[in-house]
Design an enzyme around this catalytic site. Structure first.
Site, PDB file in Angstrom:
ATOM      1  N   ASP A  96      -5.021  -4.737   2.610  1.00 56.98           N
ATOM      2  CA  ASP A  96      -4.261  -4.152   3.722  1.00 56.98           C
ATOM      3  C   ASP A  96      -4.958  -4.562   5.029  1.00 56.98           C
ATOM      4  O   ASP A  96      -5.748  -3.804   5.594  1.00 56.98           O
ATOM      5  CB  ASP A  96      -4.235  -2.630   3.537  1.00 56.98           C
ATOM      6  CG  ASP A  96      -3.534  -1.906   4.672  1.00 56.98           C
ATOM      7  OD1 ASP A  96      -2.645  -2.497   5.294  1.00 56.98           O
ATOM      8  OD2 ASP A  96      -3.902  -0.738   4.931  1.00 56.98           O
TER       9      ASP A  96
ATOM     10  N   HIS B  73     -14.147   6.564   1.791  1.00 59.13           N
ATOM     11  CA  HIS B  73     -13.520   5.808   2.868  1.00 59.13           C
ATOM     12  C   HIS B  73     -13.015   6.741   3.977  1.00 59.13           C
ATOM     13  O   HIS B  73     -13.257   6.494   5.165  1.00 59.13           O
ATOM     14  CB  HIS B  73     -12.355   4.977   2.333  1.00 59.13           C
ATOM     15  CG  HIS B  73     -11.544   4.333   3.414  1.00 59.13           C
ATOM     16  ND1 HIS B  73     -12.023   3.294   4.187  1.00 59.13           N
ATOM     17  CD2 HIS B  73     -10.289   4.598   3.870  1.00 59.13           C
ATOM     18  CE1 HIS B  73     -11.092   2.950   5.065  1.00 59.13           C
ATOM     19  NE2 HIS B  73     -10.036   3.717   4.902  1.00 59.13           N
TER      20      HIS B  73
ATOM     21  N   GLU C  22      -7.995  -2.704  -1.921  1.00 54.57           N
ATOM     22  CA  GLU C  22      -7.239  -1.597  -2.516  1.00 54.57           C
ATOM     23  C   GLU C  22      -6.620  -2.015  -3.847  1.00 54.57           C
ATOM     24  O   GLU C  22      -6.475  -3.199  -4.135  1.00 54.57           O
ATOM     25  CB  GLU C  22      -6.099  -1.174  -1.561  1.00 54.57           C
ATOM     26  CG  GLU C  22      -6.547  -0.994  -0.113  1.00 54.57           C
ATOM     27  CD  GLU C  22      -5.530  -0.282   0.762  1.00 54.57           C
ATOM     28  OE1 GLU C  22      -4.485   0.148   0.223  1.00 54.57           O
ATOM     29  OE2 GLU C  22      -5.802  -0.158   1.967  1.00 54.57           O
TER      30      GLU C  22
ATOM     31  N   GLU D 153      -8.961  -4.450   3.992  1.00 58.20           N
ATOM     32  CA  GLU D 153      -9.108  -3.229   3.209  1.00 58.20           C
ATOM     33  C   GLU D 153      -8.860  -3.572   1.747  1.00 58.20           C
ATOM     34  O   GLU D 153      -7.773  -4.036   1.391  1.00 58.20           O
ATOM     35  CB  GLU D 153      -8.129  -2.137   3.678  1.00 58.20           C
ATOM     36  CG  GLU D 153      -8.426  -1.641   5.085  1.00 58.20           C
ATOM     37  CD  GLU D 153      -7.673  -0.374   5.468  1.00 58.20           C
ATOM     38  OE1 GLU D 153      -6.591  -0.118   4.884  1.00 58.20           O
ATOM     39  OE2 GLU D 153      -8.175   0.366   6.326  1.00 58.20           O
TER      40      GLU D 153
ATOM     41  N   THR E 100       0.296  -7.712   4.648  1.00 56.87           N
ATOM     42  CA  THR E 100      -0.397  -7.054   3.537  1.00 56.87           C
ATOM     43  C   THR E 100      -0.368  -8.030   2.368  1.00 56.87           C
ATOM     44  O   THR E 100       0.717  -8.436   1.940  1.00 56.87           O
ATOM     45  CB  THR E 100       0.312  -5.743   3.137  1.00 56.87           C
ATOM     46  OG1 THR E 100       0.463  -4.912   4.293  1.00 56.87           O
ATOM     47  CG2 THR E 100      -0.475  -5.005   2.069  1.00 56.87           C
TER      48      THR E 100
ATOM     49  N   GLU F  92     -16.453  -0.123   7.864  1.00 55.18           N
ATOM     50  CA  GLU F  92     -17.467   0.711   7.222  1.00 55.18           C
ATOM     51  C   GLU F  92     -18.762  -0.069   7.007  1.00 55.18           C
ATOM     52  O   GLU F  92     -19.855   0.433   7.273  1.00 55.18           O
ATOM     53  CB  GLU F  92     -16.944   1.219   5.878  1.00 55.18           C
ATOM     54  CG  GLU F  92     -15.747   2.149   6.003  1.00 55.18           C
ATOM     55  CD  GLU F  92     -15.081   2.364   4.652  1.00 55.18           C
ATOM     56  OE1 GLU F  92     -15.519   3.247   3.907  1.00 55.18           O
ATOM     57  OE2 GLU F  92     -14.119   1.632   4.344  1.00 55.18           O
TER      58      GLU F  92
ATOM     59  N   GLN G 102      -5.257  -0.142  16.052  1.00 54.51           N
ATOM     60  CA  GLN G 102      -5.129   1.111  15.307  1.00 54.51           C
ATOM     61  C   GLN G 102      -5.667   2.295  16.116  1.00 54.51           C
ATOM     62  O   GLN G 102      -5.032   3.349  16.188  1.00 54.51           O
ATOM     63  CB  GLN G 102      -5.888   0.988  13.980  1.00 54.51           C
ATOM     64  CG  GLN G 102      -5.735   2.191  13.056  1.00 54.51           C
ATOM     65  CD  GLN G 102      -6.490   1.992  11.729  1.00 54.51           C
ATOM     66  OE1 GLN G 102      -7.050   0.928  11.480  1.00 54.51           O
ATOM     67  NE2 GLN G 102      -6.502   3.015  10.902  1.00 54.51           N
TER      68      GLN G 102
ATOM     69  N   ARG H 208      -8.319  -2.996  13.917  1.00 54.05           N
ATOM     70  CA  ARG H 208      -8.911  -1.683  14.235  1.00 54.05           C
ATOM     71  C   ARG H 208      -8.747  -1.289  15.697  1.00 54.05           C
ATOM     72  O   ARG H 208      -8.649  -0.098  16.011  1.00 54.05           O
ATOM     73  CB  ARG H 208     -10.396  -1.690  13.874  1.00 54.05           C
ATOM     74  CG  ARG H 208     -10.693  -1.960  12.426  1.00 54.05           C
ATOM     75  CD  ARG H 208     -10.018  -0.956  11.507  1.00 54.05           C
ATOM     76  NE  ARG H 208     -10.367  -1.226  10.118  1.00 54.05           N
ATOM     77  CZ  ARG H 208      -9.765  -0.631   9.093  1.00 54.05           C
ATOM     78  NH1 ARG H 208      -8.804   0.260   9.305  1.00 54.05           N
ATOM     79  NH2 ARG H 208     -10.120  -0.926   7.866  1.00 54.05           N
TER      80      ARG H 208
ATOM     81  N   LYS I 251      -1.142  -2.450  11.200  1.00 56.03           N
ATOM     82  CA  LYS I 251      -1.117  -2.713   9.762  1.00 56.03           C
ATOM     83  C   LYS I 251       0.074  -3.575   9.335  1.00 56.03           C
ATOM     84  O   LYS I 251       0.015  -4.227   8.292  1.00 56.03           O
ATOM     85  CB  LYS I 251      -1.010  -1.376   9.012  1.00 56.03           C
ATOM     86  CG  LYS I 251      -2.102  -0.379   9.314  1.00 56.03           C
ATOM     87  CD  LYS I 251      -3.306  -0.643   8.452  1.00 56.03           C
ATOM     88  CE  LYS I 251      -4.248   0.551   8.481  1.00 56.03           C
ATOM     89  NZ  LYS I 251      -5.338   0.384   7.510  1.00 56.03           N
TER      90      LYS I 251
ATOM     91  N   ASP J  37       0.973   3.360   1.777  1.00 55.59           N
ATOM     92  CA  ASP J  37      -0.470   3.221   1.608  1.00 55.59           C
ATOM     93  C   ASP J  37      -1.120   4.595   1.706  1.00 55.59           C
ATOM     94  O   ASP J  37      -1.001   5.273   2.725  1.00 55.59           O
ATOM     95  CB  ASP J  37      -1.030   2.282   2.687  1.00 55.59           C
ATOM     96  CG  ASP J  37      -2.436   1.816   2.330  1.00 55.59           C
ATOM     97  OD1 ASP J  37      -2.813   1.904   1.143  1.00 55.59           O
ATOM     98  OD2 ASP J  37      -3.147   1.360   3.243  1.00 55.59           O
TER      99      ASP J  37
HETATM  100 MN    MN Z   1      -5.033   0.671   3.764  1.00 56.94          MN
END
Ligand code: MN
Length: 377
Positions: A202, A102, A170, A168, A226, A327, A209, A206, A222, A95
């Site tokens: 993904d 971002h 993507e 996420e 996925t 975000e 993370q 948080r 993560k 990834d």
């Molecule tokens: Mn990602």
């Protein structure tokens, strides 16, 4: 719904034969069963996986696509009567972090007060290695992960279900033709190796993370799941939406210069429980997939058939263009207000997230959906 010329490839089972996986092509609301169609190279489609077709390379990809564009008779199945599967054996899942907006948004949240971008970011496409075994097809449920995190205002970690589960949005690029260990793949040879594109969510915890990513990057935050869309759209179907990427102007290491434009004018849309919460524009992404491949292989690392190279979260410069909740909600400080009085700082159990995309010319590119289930235990 896919039009009649995008012609993405997938793997399905029919409701009346749930044990038999077959390769198919989506044509509007139907699936052409390639295991029984009269097309070039039929043996490549006899194994219920895209793997043999992926490794066959661009000449074969084009020959099959040309035949499909001319029209192929053969058994068609209504899409509503098929169950879709991850269409190829995922080799390595990598990834990237290719969207400047971002990366800067996350930099402000994870490293407040500092430069939003790390000093290396504009010089090379950064990435982490994900876990191929966690890749699941659209429609799969995702169990909320548990792990270590430091609660807000605390100084020591606790163990428990993530309280900051996120998505996420993507794009994912699917490698067909492998490369030799020790031989870099320059940007000019991108389309000789990469077959097509899918959508990726993904899923990210948080809080896990933030507690684990220094110094070696994301790991358990993560790797639990996925999600990918079931249909892989060939690069050949994207010719009309190719655009320059922002990194094509400005100083750049020679191996990262593009010889052809591989930015893509693709618009993503994220829906949370059916309500649109974001429209990330992929065309604003700083690094192209050709630059991603050139960087991944520049040290001699090899591409493998089935490698899934994701773009990283796609975010644009505007409000409502952010590809993740962290975000959109400024780290959970400003919850999203949803119709009916609901609000979300982070994902709750049973929430459904759908990422869909369309090309600048209006064509549908696919979608990936998934629903959150409560933590185990
Ligand atoms: Mn990602």
């Amino acid at each position: 719904m896919f039009d009649a010329e995008t012609l993405p490839f997938g793997v399905f089972t029919a409701l009346d034969q749930p044990g038999v996986r077959r390769v198919g092509v989506a044509v509007e609301d139907r699936i052409l069963d390639l295991s029984q169609a009269r097309i070039p190279h039929p043996a490549l489609f006899a194994y219920g996986t895209l793997d043999p077709f992926l490794v066959a390379g661009p000449e074969v990809w084009d020959r099959v696509r040309d035949a499909l564009l001319e029209g192929v008779g053969g058994p068609y199945l209504p899409m509503s009567e098929a169950t879709m599967h991850v269409p190829f054996t995922v080799a390595d899942y990598v990834d990237f972090y290719a969207s400047e907006y971002h990366a800067a948004n996350l930099g402000r949240l994870f490293r407040p007060g500092g430069d939003p971008l790390t000093p290396n970011w504009r010089h090379q496409p950064l990435a982490y290695h994900g876990r191929a075994g966690g890749v699941v097809v659209s429609g799969s449920t995702v169990v909320r992960p548990s792990g270590q995190y430091v609660p807000h205002g605390a100084h020591t970690p606790v163990f428990g279900p993530s309280e900051r589960l996120d998505f996420e949005a993507e794009l994912g690029f699917v490698v067909g033709v492998p490369s030799a260990l020790g031989t870099p793949v320059s940007t000019a040879f991108f389309a000789d190796h990469v077959f097509g594109v899918c959508l990726v969510n993904d899923w990210s915890a948080r809080d896990l993370q933030a507690w684990e990513y220094i110094p070696l990057g994301p790991f358990l935050s993560k790797s639990f799941a996925t999600s990918v869309s079931p249909w892989v759209v060939p690069l050949a179907a994207l010719q009309d939406v190719r655009v320059p990427v922002p990194s094509s102007s400005g100083p750049l290491a020679a191996y990262l210069r593009e010889t052809a434009d591989w930015g893509l004018d693709i618009g993503l849309e994220v829906r949370l429980n059916g309500e649109t919460v974001s429209r990330p524009p992929y065309r604003t992404t700083h690094w192209s997939p050709a630059q991603m491949v050139a960087h991944l292989t520049v040290n001699g690392a090899a591409l493998r058939t089935g490698d899934l190279l994701a773009s990283g979260t796609v975010s644009g410069p505007g409000d409502g263009e952010e590809g993740s909740l962290i975000e959109l909600t400024h780290g959970g400080e400003k919850p999203l207000e949803l119709p009916g009085g609901a609000s979300r700082a982070w994902l709750e159990d049973y929430d459904e997230v759908t990422v869909s995309a369309s090309l600048a010319d209006g064509r549908y590119l696919g979608e990936v959906a998934g629903r959150v289930l409560p933590a185990v235990g």
